[in-house]
Scaffold this active site. Sequence first.
Site, PDB file in Angstrom:
ATOM      1  N   HIS A   1       1.657  -5.294   1.026  1.00 24.39           N
ATOM      2  CA  HIS A   1       2.917  -5.382   0.294  1.00 24.39           C
ATOM      3  C   HIS A   1       3.992  -5.966   1.211  1.00 24.39           C
ATOM      4  CE1 HIS A   1       3.252  -1.225   2.100  1.00 24.39           C
ATOM      5  NE2 HIS A   1       4.401  -1.747   2.456  1.00 24.39           N
TER       6      HIS A   1
HETATM    7  P1  TYD Z   1       1.126   3.397   0.146  1.00 20.18           P
HETATM    8  O1  TYD Z   1       2.404   2.676  -0.136  1.00 20.18           O
HETATM    9  O2  TYD Z   1      -0.058   3.104  -0.725  1.00 20.18           O
HETATM   10  O3  TYD Z   1       0.712   3.141   1.661  1.00 20.18           O
HETATM   11  P2  TYD Z   1       0.453   1.728   2.363  1.00 20.18           P
HETATM   12  O4  TYD Z   1       0.907   0.652   1.405  1.00 20.18           O
HETATM   13  O5  TYD Z   1       1.334   1.762   3.578  1.00 20.18           O
HETATM   14  O6  TYD Z   1      -0.975   1.621   2.686  1.00 20.18           O
HETATM   15  O7  TYD Z   1       1.439   4.953   0.134  1.00 20.18           O
HETATM   16  C1  TYD Z   1       0.462   5.931  -0.106  1.00 20.18           C
HETATM   17  C2  TYD Z   1       1.083   7.070  -0.907  1.00 20.18           C
HETATM   18  O8  TYD Z   1       2.100   7.729  -0.152  1.00 20.18           O
HETATM   19  C3  TYD Z   1       1.713   6.597  -2.191  1.00 20.18           C
HETATM   20  O9  TYD Z   1       1.394   7.549  -3.185  1.00 20.18           O
HETATM   21  C4  TYD Z   1       3.201   6.646  -1.925  1.00 20.18           C
HETATM   22  C5  TYD Z   1       3.310   7.746  -0.889  1.00 20.18           C
HETATM   23  N1  TYD Z   1       4.421   7.562   0.049  1.00 20.18           N
HETATM   24  C6  TYD Z   1       5.495   8.413   0.013  1.00 20.18           C
HETATM   25  O10 TYD Z   1       5.577   9.338  -0.806  1.00 20.18           O
HETATM   26  N2  TYD Z   1       6.508   8.238   0.915  1.00 20.18           N
HETATM   27  C7  TYD Z   1       6.481   7.255   1.835  1.00 20.18           C
HETATM   28  O11 TYD Z   1       7.421   7.138   2.653  1.00 20.18           O
HETATM   29  C8  TYD Z   1       5.347   6.352   1.863  1.00 20.18           C
HETATM   30  C9  TYD Z   1       5.265   5.232   2.858  1.00 20.18           C
HETATM   31  C10 TYD Z   1       4.343   6.545   0.951  1.00 20.18           C
END
Ligand code: TYD
Length: 134
Positions: A49
Amino acid sequence: MQIIKYMFKPHGDDRGQLVALEEIKDIPFTIKRVYYMYDTVSGVIRGKHAHKSLQQILICIHGSCKVRLDNGTESKVVPLEKPYEGLYISNIVWREMYDFSEDAVLLVLASELYDESDYIRDYDEFLKFIGKKK
Ligand code: TYD
């Protein structure tokens, strides 16, 4: 694309190492959020992303991983394998984290609170956002 890596100065003595990071002084923004990834499953690619406004510093405080950064024009791979080095990622940069070692702990310092509306999770959408879509 310029890669901005910070080399933090550990306070080392005969007991070991300690790294302290202060917002503005060591990190180029106000730290509003900290999160970390661990137990990352082998072969997984995380991230995938870009952010409209968020800035981040990524520090692999244990183990190693790789980060692919893509600004829509070029892409670079940055290995993170030292607990005293931080990778700065500005807004509007597509990132993918992969090749996590089994013991990797990836710490992220973020300039904003979690806000799903700041995410661009589709690569074509990202290109459209920066005006690169053919
Ligand atoms: P995600 O955005 O999929 O992680 P990445 O893209 O970095 O691999 O996040 C995984 C889960 O964690 C998703 O359900 C959103 C949650 N999350 C939060 O609640 N707070 C945060 O600060 C972050 C980064 C993720």
